[in-house]
Enzyme design. Structure first.
Site, mmCIF file in Angstrom:
data_model
loop_
_atom_site.group_PDB
_atom_site.id
_atom_site.type_symbol
_atom_site.label_atom_id
_atom_site.label_comp_id
_atom_site.label_asym_id
_atom_site.label_seq_id
_atom_site.Cartn_x
_atom_site.Cartn_y
_atom_site.Cartn_z
ATOM 1 N N GLU A 138 0.827 -1.208 0.000
ATOM 2 C CA GLU A 138 0.000 0.000 0.000
ATOM 3 C C GLU A 138 0.862 1.258 0.000
ATOM 4 O O GLU A 138 0.718 2.145 0.832
ATOM 5 C CB GLU A 138 -0.980 -0.043 1.170
ATOM 6 N N GLU A 165 -9.404 4.275 -0.512
ATOM 7 C CA GLU A 165 -9.487 4.654 0.908
ATOM 8 C C GLU A 165 -8.391 5.652 1.288
ATOM 9 O O GLU A 165 -8.564 6.444 2.210
ATOM 10 C CB GLU A 165 -9.413 3.410 1.798
HETATM 11 C C1 NOJ Z 1 -8.607 -2.055 5.329
HETATM 12 C C2 NOJ Z 1 -9.432 -2.279 4.122
HETATM 13 O O1 NOJ Z 1 -8.701 -2.016 2.948
HETATM 14 C C3 NOJ Z 1 -10.645 -1.402 4.220
HETATM 15 O O2 NOJ Z 1 -11.399 -1.482 3.029
HETATM 16 C C4 NOJ Z 1 -11.442 -1.803 5.418
HETATM 17 O O3 NOJ Z 1 -12.530 -0.941 5.547
HETATM 18 C C5 NOJ Z 1 -10.591 -1.715 6.678
HETATM 19 N N1 NOJ Z 1 -9.370 -2.422 6.493
HETATM 20 C C6 NOJ Z 1 -11.301 -2.305 7.886
HETATM 21 O O4 NOJ Z 1 -11.412 -3.678 7.730
HETATM 22 CA CA CA Z 2 -6.218 -1.778 2.722
#
Ligand code: NOJ
Ligand code: CA
Length: 722
Positions: free
Chosen positions: A170, A509
């Protein structure tokens, strides 16, 4: 012993027993040479008159044994070829041609009688090779010390890459010449977290590694079919421009335990002088085994919304039901503790998303935070984090099951494991039975944090087997898997097509956690997506998060325009596409949302129209079983001007196209939500000039018209859009 070296040419396969083994590709451009010099095996790869890989070492070093480091001779070589076509369960195209010439070179260490085979497959678009360890009297079980595989580039290339790490992919990408990576990686490749495990080695990068040479060549290095083996990273020698294998160890330093009769994953080198060919390559899928399941009718590409983005945008929503951090899943009586009032996965909130999905043709709704354990889940020191068959008191499993079913929507299960793979394996049967009993057919898994068993990393051999174990057991229950934080994919979705997507890179995210650079989506298809589809979670229309709360600005506006968010449904190929923003944001931009309602998730054909890593990608795809096409373009911070010919459309047919483009004054920083929508007739002869703003993009839907009456009043689409 037949010879010292071999040369195989694929156009007319021939082996010169006295010289080298040479293979050439069918269109005659690629040529492979294998030879042994002073006991050490080497291979070499040429593209026409350009050298892709100069003399590059092969071999395997073992712990506490002699291994295959030197003293080898070629005992024999066998050639074969294959030209077949297969149909993926889902994909970018309906048919995939698997066309290669094979050279199996059998090496022998005469004084130890040890044998090692290397199988090479030369395609028109690249090379795959793997080590095969035959059963033999002098080799039984063994521990890998290191693969000695090299990729000798011989001169500097621009690399699109991220730093080596045993636990996470990431990172943002670094774009720099190999000769400058040492300075540029620390400056460019931001990771949101590293669980501590930087790769051992001087200068190490992850694969897929994308390279662009001053010689006009594009080279992509990765691996295919990562099974029962440690994941591959690459050491970079930034003076000689030689890359070499650096397998991911476990925490004890072991790079894998093997038993003779086994083989390594394929090492893959995709090559072209046209960047579009890299994106269109099916080499990695072709090197994976065919589908392992007799019946795949239950595996379905889909769009999904979710109780998800609201956790990231700073409005205080929580995965946890309470603030009681001592809660113990399975022990604490949650019905007796005080809820925090901010819980996202409540029955009412989930119903709201189900209604939104049902109204807009979205197949499923992901619900995160539904199960016991979120009060304190990141603790590496806990042995039990979550229960996967126990809902919080305010999430009514049965009621939601019926509510969703009545509206034709599926609920997607979420299994965050907190990287506790050991406990997940213990609960797996219960968890999947619980899902099957309640109508769930897809799960998003997650491995945030440091791995338990505490001996492991995310990319070590044991974990690579774990991910496959989960996917295979899921198949027994008719469940599709979307894994987050798992090792990056290597085309195993061909064999296990219920492994419908993975995250394994920096997704949307991060727009709420430090941001993604404007060119991120012009690099991902050349890197992460080479191994398989990504759950990138596109569709964020409200990218400036200060909208929700004055002062909530993790960083500047997400580096994307709204129009580009539409394009990502095409440019980021995946059979699983999230419709990630809040329903109320889609209501604000309903005319643009129409593209997301319309766009397909499974394709009969894909044409990469324009591509340059780090700059832009434009792709046109034909929706499965239809004559309708969807185009997406994503640009970097400089924007991009396209001139498209729609010559992929059927002759004699008329279509209605809708273009969703950045407005002339759009810009990802200052004016991201400015877009224009233009609709009109097009045919195969049409040409289109469309401009993508800085950090922008565009999307086009093209529907075949069967009833000419429906064309009344629809004019020709203007040739210049914005
Ligand atoms: C990381 C994941 O990539 C994300 O999509 C998720 O909401 C969180 N972890 C919590 O599980
Ligand atoms: Ca993630």
């Amino acid at each position: 012993m037949l010879a010292k070296s071999f040369f195989l040419r694929l156009a007319a396969t021939c082996i010169f027993l006295a010289g080298a083994a040479v293979a050439g590709a069918h269109d005659g451009r690629l040529r492979l040479t294998v030879e042994v010099e002073q006991g050490i095996p080497y291979y070499r790869l040429d593209f026409g008159d350009r050298c892709v890989l100069g003399k590059s070492r092969l071999g395997v070093a073992l712990c506490n044994e002699r291994g295959y480091v030197g003293d080898l001779v070629i005992a024999s070589a066998e050639s074969a070829s294959c030209d077949e076509t297969w149909q993926p369960v889902w994909g970018e195209v309906a048919q995939i041609r698997n066309h290669y010439n094979e050279l199996l070179v059998r090496f022998l260490q005469p004084d130890s009688s040890r044998k090692l085979d290397v199988r090479f497959r030369l395609f028109d678009d690249g090379l795959g090779f793997r080590y095969e360890f035959p059963e033999q009297p002098t080799l039984h079980v063994f521990e890998m010390q290191e693969e000695l595989t090299e990729f000798n580039l011989g001169h500097d290339y621009t690399a699109f890459c991220m730093p080596g790490d045993y636990d996470t992919s990431e990172f943002t990408y670094t774009t720099a010449p190999l000769s400058r990576l040492r300075e540029e990686i620390p400056r460019q490749s931001a990771a949101h977290k590293s669980y501590e495990a930087k790769s051992a080695g001087d200068l190490v990068v992850q694969t897929p590694l994308m390279l662009k040479g001053a010689n006009g060549l594009y080279v992509n290095i990765h691996e295919a079919a990562l099974v029962d083996y440690a994941a591959l990273e690459l050491n970079v020698d930034d003076e000689r421009f030689v890359l070499s294998a650096n397998l991911m160890p476990d925490r004890n330093g072991s790079k894998g335990f093997l038993q003779a009769g086994c083989r390594s994953p394929w090492r893959t080198v995709v090559v072209s002088d046209d960047a579009r060919d890299i994106l269109a390559s099916k080499l990695i899928l072709n090197l994976n085994e065919p589908c392992a399941y007799a019946d795949t009718s239950w595996i379905r590409p889909m769009k999904f919304a979710g109780v998800w983005w609201e956790y990231f945008i700073g409005i205080g929503r929580s995965w946890a039901y309470s603030d009681y951090s001592d809660a113990k899943p399975g022990v604490t009586d949650y019905a007796r503790i005080t809820p925090n009032g901010r819980h996202g996965a409540t029955t009412d909130n989930v119903k709201r998303y189900i209604d939104f999905a049902a109204a807009n043709g979205i197949d499923a709704v992901l619900v995160e935070g539904w199960n016991e354990g979120w009060e304190d889940w990141s603790a590496y020191t806990k042995n039990r984090h979550f229960l996967f068959d126990k809902a919080y008191p305010d999430f009514d499993v049965e009621e939601l099951q019926h509510y969703a079913a009545e509206r034709g929507v599926r609920i997607m299960m979420h299994h965050e494991t907190a990287a506790n793979a050991a406990d997940y394996e213990r609960q797996l049967e219960n968890a999947f039975r619980f899902m099957a009993d309640h109508g769930y057919n897809a799960v998003k898994t997650g491995y945030v944090g440091r791995i338990i068993p505490r001996s492991e990393y995310h990319g070590s051999q044991w974990m690579n087997n774990h991910y496959i174990h989960v996917v295979r057991r899921a198949a027994d229950y008719g469940i599709m898997v979307n894994s987050h934080e798992a090792v990056r994919p290597t085309g195993l979705c061909r064999t296990y097509p219920n492994w419908i997507a993975q995250e394994s890179a920096r997704g949307t995210e991060f727009e709420a956690m430090g941001g993604n650079p404007a060119d991120h989506t012009t690099i991902l298809p050349f890197t992460r997506l080479m191994g398989g589809p990504m759950d990138y979670t596109p569709g964020i229309f409200q990218g400036d998060l200060s909208y929700y709360k004055e002062g909530f600005k993790h960083h500047e506006q997400a580096a994307t325009t709204l129009a580009r968010q539409l394009a990502l449904y095409c440019t980021m190929y995946s059979p699983l596409q999230m419709v990630a923003d809040l329903p109320e944001n889609y209501a604000r931009f309903d005319d643009a949302f129409q593209f997301i309602r319309d766009v397909a998730v499974d394709w009969d054909d894909s044409r990469y129209l324009e591509a340059e890593p780090g700059d832009y990608i434009t792709v046109a795809r034909r929706a499965k079983g239809t004559g309708n096409w969807f185009i997406g373009c994503t640009a970097d911070e400089n924007g991009h001007s396209s001139r498209l010919r729609l010559d992929f459309l059927d002759p004699g047919k008329i279509y209605v196209a809708t273009v969703y483009a950045d407005a002339p004054d759009a810009h990802y920083r200052s004016n991201p939500q400015a877009y224009v929508i233009r609709r009109g007739r097009v045919t195969r002869g049409s040409q289109l000039a469309i401009h993508a703003a800085p950090g922008g993009g565009y999307a086009v839907s093209i529907f075949e018209v069967s009833d000419p009456a429906s064309l009344r009043g629809v004019k020709n689409l203007p040739t210049k859009i914005n």
